[in-house]
Motif scaffolding. Structure first.
Motif, PDB file in Angstrom:
ATOM      1  N   THR A  64     -23.128  13.803  -1.198  1.00  0.00           N
ATOM      2  CA  THR A  64     -23.830  14.389  -2.342  1.00  0.00           C
ATOM      3  C   THR A  64     -24.355  15.789  -2.049  1.00  0.00           C
ATOM      4  O   THR A  64     -24.791  16.476  -2.973  1.00  0.00           O
ATOM      5  CB  THR A  64     -25.027  13.508  -2.773  1.00  0.00           C
ATOM      6  N   LEU A  65     -24.344  16.218  -0.794  1.00  0.00           N
ATOM      7  CA  LEU A  65     -24.867  17.539  -0.459  1.00  0.00           C
ATOM      8  C   LEU A  65     -23.953  18.620  -1.021  1.00  0.00           C
ATOM      9  O   LEU A  65     -22.781  18.705  -0.679  1.00  0.00           O
ATOM     10  CB  LEU A  65     -24.989  17.688   1.057  1.00  0.00           C
ATOM     11  N   LYS A  66     -24.487  19.463  -1.882  1.00  0.00           N
ATOM     12  CA  LYS A  66     -23.702  20.524  -2.501  1.00  0.00           C
ATOM     13  C   LYS A  66     -23.775  21.831  -1.733  1.00  0.00           C
ATOM     14  O   LYS A  66     -22.853  22.641  -1.773  1.00  0.00           O
ATOM     15  CB  LYS A  66     -24.181  20.741  -3.940  1.00  0.00           C
ATOM     16  N   SER A  67     -24.876  22.048  -1.038  1.00  0.00           N
ATOM     17  CA  SER A  67     -25.062  23.285  -0.282  1.00  0.00           C
ATOM     18  C   SER A  67     -25.985  22.983   0.893  1.00  0.00           C
ATOM     19  O   SER A  67     -27.035  22.384   0.710  1.00  0.00           O
ATOM     20  CB  SER A  67     -25.668  24.372  -1.181  1.00  0.00           C
ATOM     21  N   PHE A  68     -25.573  23.386   2.084  1.00  0.00           N
ATOM     22  CA  PHE A  68     -26.416  23.109   3.248  1.00  0.00           C
ATOM     23  C   PHE A  68     -26.052  24.012   4.411  1.00  0.00           C
ATOM     24  O   PHE A  68     -24.953  24.556   4.505  1.00  0.00           O
ATOM     25  CB  PHE A  68     -26.293  21.639   3.674  1.00  0.00           C
ATOM     26  N   THR A  69     -27.031  24.142   5.303  1.00  0.00           N
ATOM     27  CA  THR A  69     -26.823  24.742   6.617  1.00  0.00           C
ATOM     28  C   THR A  69     -27.234  23.718   7.647  1.00  0.00           C
ATOM     29  O   THR A  69     -28.291  23.098   7.520  1.00  0.00           O
ATOM     30  CB  THR A  69     -27.679  26.013   6.798  1.00  0.00           C
ATOM     31  N   VAL A  70     -26.394  23.513   8.639  1.00  0.00           N
ATOM     32  CA  VAL A  70     -26.748  22.606   9.735  1.00  0.00           C
ATOM     33  C   VAL A  70     -26.446  23.321  11.046  1.00  0.00           C
ATOM     34  O   VAL A  70     -25.377  23.918  11.215  1.00  0.00           O
ATOM     35  CB  VAL A  70     -26.003  21.253   9.641  1.00  0.00           C
ATOM     36  N   THR A  71     -27.412  23.287  11.940  1.00  0.00           N
ATOM     37  CA  THR A  71     -27.271  23.900  13.256  1.00  0.00           C
ATOM     38  C   THR A  71     -27.374  22.809  14.309  1.00  0.00           C
ATOM     39  O   THR A  71     -28.298  21.992  14.271  1.00  0.00           O
ATOM     40  CB  THR A  71     -28.355  24.964  13.493  1.00  0.00           C
ATOM     41  N   ALA A  72     -26.427  22.792  15.232  1.00  0.00           N
ATOM     42  CA  ALA A  72     -26.378  21.752  16.257  1.00  0.00           C
ATOM     43  C   ALA A  72     -26.441  22.369  17.641  1.00  0.00           C
ATOM     44  O   ALA A  72     -25.678  23.285  17.956  1.00  0.00           O
ATOM     45  CB  ALA A  72     -25.109  20.924  16.107  1.00  0.00           C
ATOM     46  N   ASP A  73     -27.364  21.852  18.444  1.00  0.00           N
ATOM     47  CA  ASP A  73     -27.437  22.195  19.865  1.00  0.00           C
ATOM     48  C   ASP A  73     -26.590  21.158  20.592  1.00  0.00           C
ATOM     49  O   ASP A  73     -26.946  19.979  20.629  1.00  0.00           O
ATOM     50  CB  ASP A  73     -28.888  22.153  20.329  1.00  0.00           C
ATOM     51  N   VAL A  74     -25.443  21.587  21.140  1.00  0.00           N
ATOM     52  CA  VAL A  74     -24.474  20.629  21.659  1.00  0.00           C
ATOM     53  C   VAL A  74     -24.305  20.764  23.170  1.00  0.00           C
ATOM     54  O   VAL A  74     -24.485  21.838  23.742  1.00  0.00           O
ATOM     55  CB  VAL A  74     -23.098  20.801  20.975  1.00  0.00           C
ATOM     56  N   THR A  75     -23.999  19.644  23.800  1.00  0.00           N
ATOM     57  CA  THR A  75     -23.596  19.621  25.210  1.00  0.00           C
ATOM     58  C   THR A  75     -22.329  18.791  25.318  1.00  0.00           C
ATOM     59  O   THR A  75     -22.145  17.804  24.603  1.00  0.00           O
ATOM     60  CB  THR A  75     -24.680  19.032  26.130  1.00  0.00           C
ATOM     61  N   LYS A 216     -29.359  13.258  15.470  1.00  0.00           N
ATOM     62  CA  LYS A 216     -28.752  13.366  16.797  1.00  0.00           C
ATOM     63  C   LYS A 216     -27.535  12.449  16.860  1.00  0.00           C
ATOM     64  O   LYS A 216     -27.511  11.391  16.229  1.00  0.00           O
ATOM     65  CB  LYS A 216     -29.756  12.978  17.893  1.00  0.00           C
ATOM     66  N   LEU A 217     -26.545  12.883  17.636  1.00  0.00           N
ATOM     67  CA  LEU A 217     -25.319  12.121  17.806  1.00  0.00           C
ATOM     68  C   LEU A 217     -24.883  12.212  19.266  1.00  0.00           C
ATOM     69  O   LEU A 217     -24.883  13.294  19.854  1.00  0.00           O
ATOM     70  CB  LEU A 217     -24.228  12.693  16.899  1.00  0.00           C
ATOM     71  N   VAL A 218     -24.534  11.069  19.861  1.00  0.00           N
ATOM     72  CA  VAL A 218     -24.011  11.032  21.223  1.00  0.00           C
ATOM     73  C   VAL A 218     -22.734  10.200  21.211  1.00  0.00           C
ATOM     74  O   VAL A 218     -22.722   9.080  20.701  1.00  0.00           O
ATOM     75  CB  VAL A 218     -25.025  10.434  22.220  1.00  0.00           C
ATOM     76  N   PRO A 228     -17.318  10.524  30.023  1.00  0.00           N
ATOM     77  CA  PRO A 228     -17.999  11.777  29.667  1.00  0.00           C
ATOM     78  C   PRO A 228     -18.559  11.709  28.252  1.00  0.00           C
ATOM     79  O   PRO A 228     -18.010  11.027  27.388  1.00  0.00           O
ATOM     80  CB  PRO A 228     -16.889  12.825  29.774  1.00  0.00           C
ATOM     81  N   GLU A 229     -19.664  12.429  28.031  1.00  0.00           N
ATOM     82  CA  GLU A 229     -20.357  12.363  26.742  1.00  0.00           C
ATOM     83  C   GLU A 229     -20.391  13.721  26.036  1.00  0.00           C
ATOM     84  O   GLU A 229     -20.417  14.771  26.675  1.00  0.00           O
ATOM     85  CB  GLU A 229     -21.791  11.867  26.924  1.00  0.00           C
ATOM     86  N   TYR A 230     -20.399  13.638  24.730  1.00  0.00           N
ATOM     87  CA  TYR A 230     -20.636  14.784  23.856  1.00  0.00           C
ATOM     88  C   TYR A 230     -21.902  14.472  23.076  1.00  0.00           C
ATOM     89  O   TYR A 230     -22.036  13.383  22.510  1.00  0.00           O
ATOM     90  CB  TYR A 230     -19.464  14.979  22.895  1.00  0.00           C
ATOM     91  N   SER A 231     -22.853  15.395  23.056  1.00  0.00           N
ATOM     92  CA  SER A 231     -24.091  15.152  22.314  1.00  0.00           C
ATOM     93  C   SER A 231     -24.409  16.348  21.431  1.00  0.00           C
ATOM     94  O   SER A 231     -24.063  17.498  21.760  1.00  0.00           O
ATOM     95  CB  SER A 231     -25.266  14.879  23.262  1.00  0.00           C
ATOM     96  N   ALA A 232     -25.047  16.078  20.318  1.00  0.00           N
ATOM     97  CA  ALA A 232     -25.435  17.126  19.379  1.00  0.00           C
ATOM     98  C   ALA A 232     -26.766  16.755  18.739  1.00  0.00           C
ATOM     99  O   ALA A 232     -26.918  15.647  18.217  1.00  0.00           O
ATOM    100  CB  ALA A 232     -24.367  17.311  18.305  1.00  0.00           C
TER     101      ALA A 232
END
Length: 271
Positions: A64-75, A216-218, A228-232
């Motif tokens: 449903t999101l029509k407009s957004f900004t998302v910033t992710a700090d990732v490893t 957060k997502l791992v 190995p892991e990816y995290s955001a």
């Protein structure tokens, strides 16, 4: 990570509930809180319905999101031939305005890339090298753009699952186990913490109780014995307006146009 994980959707409904997760509520029937993993018994099903319900609700919200900004700090963990792990960091930013405006940037230890789509033209830009490539691409939605970039140009957009969750590209039927771990925090954000398993992948998501957006997502790669892991860690802005100029690439005199092939030989890997 070098594998493009396509996870089921984390839909987000704007609802704040301090005591009971918003996704556990019913209109007429009092909710029964999900059993945290630490209290689970042998009778607990491999796939907890409350966990699947939370994912489905988050997926609906994302759609449903029509407009957004998302910033992710990732490893991102990479495994060397010696078996040692190396961790790389970076920042991923998306600015999206439905149905057909898209900007993404990757600023990591290993590379910088920017991606623009203004509704008619797709641009890939390497700011460190001052090279850019463009292709005409009209009448394409944001979700279609992400798929086309991967399938036609071999470009894996980081966190592409944000655009797949809640679609037939990421069905919940592929989840082999789903568990509600319990309440948690990401910084100061009150969340509900879920743990999932799919073929070759364990993944965790922390869902904001206030916005129901993923905070957060791992993701752990089970196909590699070192896992190995990816995290955001994600920060969302769904209120600010996004001008047309954000999605249009304007080269400078220092930038050089190169050709982008329909059969790309060099894969753009996510950070």
């Amino acid at each position: 990570m070098k594998r493009n994980w396509q996870l089921p959707c984390l839909a987000v409904m704007a609802a704040a509930c301090a005591a009971t997760p918003a996704w556990a509520q019913k209109d007429a029937t009092p909710a029964t809180p999900a059993t945290p993993a630490s209290n689970a018994t042998s009778d607990t099903p491999a796939v907890e319905p409350s966990a699947i319900h939370a994912i489905e609700l988050m997926a609906q919200k994302l759609r449903t999101l029509k407009s957004f900004t998302v910033t992710a700090d990732v490893t991102n963990e990479d495994v060397l031939d010696s078996g040692q792990k190396v961790t790389y960091g970076g920042i991923v930013t998306y600015k999206v305005r439905s149905p057909d405006r898209f900007f993404a940037s990757v600023d990591s230890d290993r590379k910088q890339r920017s991606f623009y789509y203004d509704g008619s033209k797709f641009t890939v830009y390497a700011p460190r090298m001052h090279y850019y490539a463009q292709r005409p691409l009209a009448n394409t939605t944001v979700a279609q753009l992400v798929s086309t970039a991967q399938e036609k140009y071999d470009i894996d957009m980081p966190l592409a699952d944000l655009f797949y969750w809640g679609t037939d590209k990421a069905p919940t039927s592929t989840i082999q186990s789903a568990t509600v771990i319990g309440p948690a925090r990401v910084g100061k954000i009150e969340c509900d913490h879920l743990l999932m398993r799919q073929s070759g992948v364990d993944w965790q998501v922390w869902i904001s109780r206030q916005t129901m957006l993923p905070a957060k997502l791992v993701i752990a790669n089970l196909d590699d014995p070192t896992q190995p892991e990816y995290s955001a860690t994600l920060q969302w802005d769904t209120e600010s307006s996004l001008a047309d100029s954000i999605f249009t690439f304007s080269p400078t005199s220092a930038d050089h146009l190169i050709k982008i092939s329909d059969d790309a030989q060099t894969k753009e890997a996510s950070p």
